[in-house]
Design a protein around this motif. Structure first.
Motif, PDB file in Angstrom:
ATOM      1  N   THR A   1      52.528  10.731   9.628  1.00  0.00           N
ATOM      2  CA  THR A   1      52.649   9.858  10.803  1.00  0.00           C
ATOM      3  C   THR A   1      54.077   9.872  11.352  1.00  0.00           C
ATOM      4  OG1 THR A   1      50.807   8.497  10.054  1.00  0.00           O
ATOM      5  CG2 THR A   1      52.365   7.473  11.590  1.00  0.00           C
ATOM      6  N   LYS A   2      55.063   9.831  10.474  1.00  0.00           N
ATOM      7  CA  LYS A   2      56.466   9.904  10.904  1.00  0.00           C
ATOM      8  C   LYS A   2      56.757  11.254  11.542  1.00  0.00           C
ATOM      9  CE  LYS A   2      58.029   6.657   7.427  1.00  0.00           C
ATOM     10  NZ  LYS A   2      58.479   6.564   6.037  1.00  0.00           N
ATOM     11  N   ALA A   3      56.283  12.340  10.914  1.00  0.00           N
ATOM     12  CA  ALA A   3      56.512  13.681  11.456  1.00  0.00           C
ATOM     13  C   ALA A   3      55.851  13.857  12.817  1.00  0.00           C
ATOM     14  CB  ALA A   3      56.001  14.740  10.475  1.00  0.00           C
ATOM     15  N   ALA A   4      54.761  13.122  13.045  1.00  0.00           N
ATOM     16  CA  ALA A   4      54.061  13.175  14.336  1.00  0.00           C
ATOM     17  C   ALA A   4      54.722  12.276  15.374  1.00  0.00           C
ATOM     18  CB  ALA A   4      52.599  12.779  14.158  1.00  0.00           C
ATOM     19  N   GLY A   5      55.731  11.501  14.958  1.00  0.00           N
ATOM     20  CA  GLY A   5      56.393  10.583  15.887  1.00  0.00           C
ATOM     21  C   GLY A   5      55.520   9.405  16.268  1.00  0.00           C
ATOM     22  N   MET A   6      54.557   9.068  15.409  1.00  0.00           N
ATOM     23  CA  MET A   6      53.595   8.013  15.732  1.00  0.00           C
ATOM     24  C   MET A   6      53.733   6.794  14.826  1.00  0.00           C
ATOM     25  SD  MET A   6      52.319   9.372  18.325  1.00  0.00           S
ATOM     26  CE  MET A   6      50.768   8.726  18.894  1.00  0.00           C
ATOM     27  N   SER A   7      54.867   6.643  14.164  1.00  0.00           N
ATOM     28  CA  SER A   7      55.103   5.529  13.259  1.00  0.00           C
ATOM     29  C   SER A   7      55.728   4.349  14.004  1.00  0.00           C
ATOM     30  CB  SER A   7      56.052   5.992  12.143  1.00  0.00           C
ATOM     31  OG  SER A   7      56.340   4.950  11.251  1.00  0.00           O
ATOM     32  N   PHE A   8      55.394   3.137  13.568  1.00  0.00           N
ATOM     33  CA  PHE A   8      56.069   1.954  14.094  1.00  0.00           C
ATOM     34  C   PHE A   8      56.219   0.946  12.965  1.00  0.00           C
ATOM     35  CE2 PHE A   8      51.805   0.340  14.312  1.00  0.00           C
ATOM     36  CZ  PHE A   8      51.894  -1.043  14.326  1.00  0.00           C
ATOM     37  N   ASP A   9      57.168   0.036  13.116  1.00  0.00           N
ATOM     38  CA  ASP A   9      57.463  -0.950  12.083  1.00  0.00           C
ATOM     39  C   ASP A   9      56.462  -2.096  12.173  1.00  0.00           C
ATOM     40  OD1 ASP A   9      58.469  -2.721  10.240  1.00  0.00           O
ATOM     41  OD2 ASP A   9      60.458  -2.859  11.142  1.00  0.00           O
ATOM     42  N   ALA A  10      55.550  -2.143  11.220  1.00  0.00           N
ATOM     43  CA  ALA A  10      54.532  -3.202  11.165  1.00  0.00           C
ATOM     44  C   ALA A  10      54.765  -4.099   9.961  1.00  0.00           C
ATOM     45  CB  ALA A  10      53.144  -2.578  11.098  1.00  0.00           C
ATOM     46  N   SER A  11      56.007  -4.128   9.489  1.00  0.00           N
ATOM     47  CA  SER A  11      56.297  -4.861   8.254  1.00  0.00           C
ATOM     48  C   SER A  11      56.004  -6.356   8.373  1.00  0.00           C
ATOM     49  CB  SER A  11      57.734  -4.619   7.799  1.00  0.00           C
ATOM     50  OG  SER A  11      58.649  -4.966   8.813  1.00  0.00           O
TER      51      SER A  11
END
Length: 170
Positions: A116-126
């Protein structure tokens, strides 16, 4: 300041039309070994990124892909791959709970969020889900290249990534 941090850490562009899929393998049925490399899939496939298994919006979105799997197949789709930043035990239990047993539908665990990070599709949902998660998106890919991508503005929304909406673009 954020531009300095991005230049030091390196920023990854999100999936866009024409981009290649990350080569990081994902886990499907074996919780210890990643065996599915989405970048190596042949033909036309659908990748569905979801913030988390068992969450209400995801559990309302994903069944549409299983319900419409035959319609996707008629449009030459070879597989529908649901990617969640969860472990393989969780993604498989979720698949069973949803009754998503169509042969085209695969649930994949991105247990540490690398793909997901490599795809640039990560977000902070902490604040809600405890860590970084996947944005909600759906991508039409062919031979590892993104042909179309649909991303929700807000993770809880299921509008442009609903199965019937994506089906209309095939």
């Amino acid at each position: 300041m954020s531009s300095i941090i991005q230049s030091v850490l390196g920023s990854v562009s999100p999936l866009t039309k024409g981009s290649k899929l990350p080569t990081t393998p994902l886990k499907e049925t074996n919780p210890e070994q990643a065996t599915v490399n989405l970048s190596q899939l042949h033909g036309k496939n659908i990748i569905v990124g979801v913030p988390g298994a068992f969450t209400p919006p995801c559990s309302s979105q994903v069944p549409g892909y299983a319900r419409h799997a035959d319609d996707f197949a008629k449009k030459d789709v070879k597989g529908i791959y649901v990617v969640a930043v969860n472990d393989a035990f969780t993604t498989q239990a979720w698949k069973e709970k949803l009754g998503a047993n169509h042969q085209l539908v695969h649930f994949l665990a991105d247990d540490n969020g690398e793909w997901t990070k490599a795809a640039g599709m990560s977000f902070d949902a902490s604040g809600l889900l405890g860590n970084h998660r996947s944005k909600r998106y759906a991508a039409i890919v062919e031979n590892g290249e993104v042909k179309e991508v649909f991303t929700e503005d807000q993770a809880p929304e299921v509008t442009v990534t609903a199965a019937d909406k994506v089906l209309k673009h095939l």
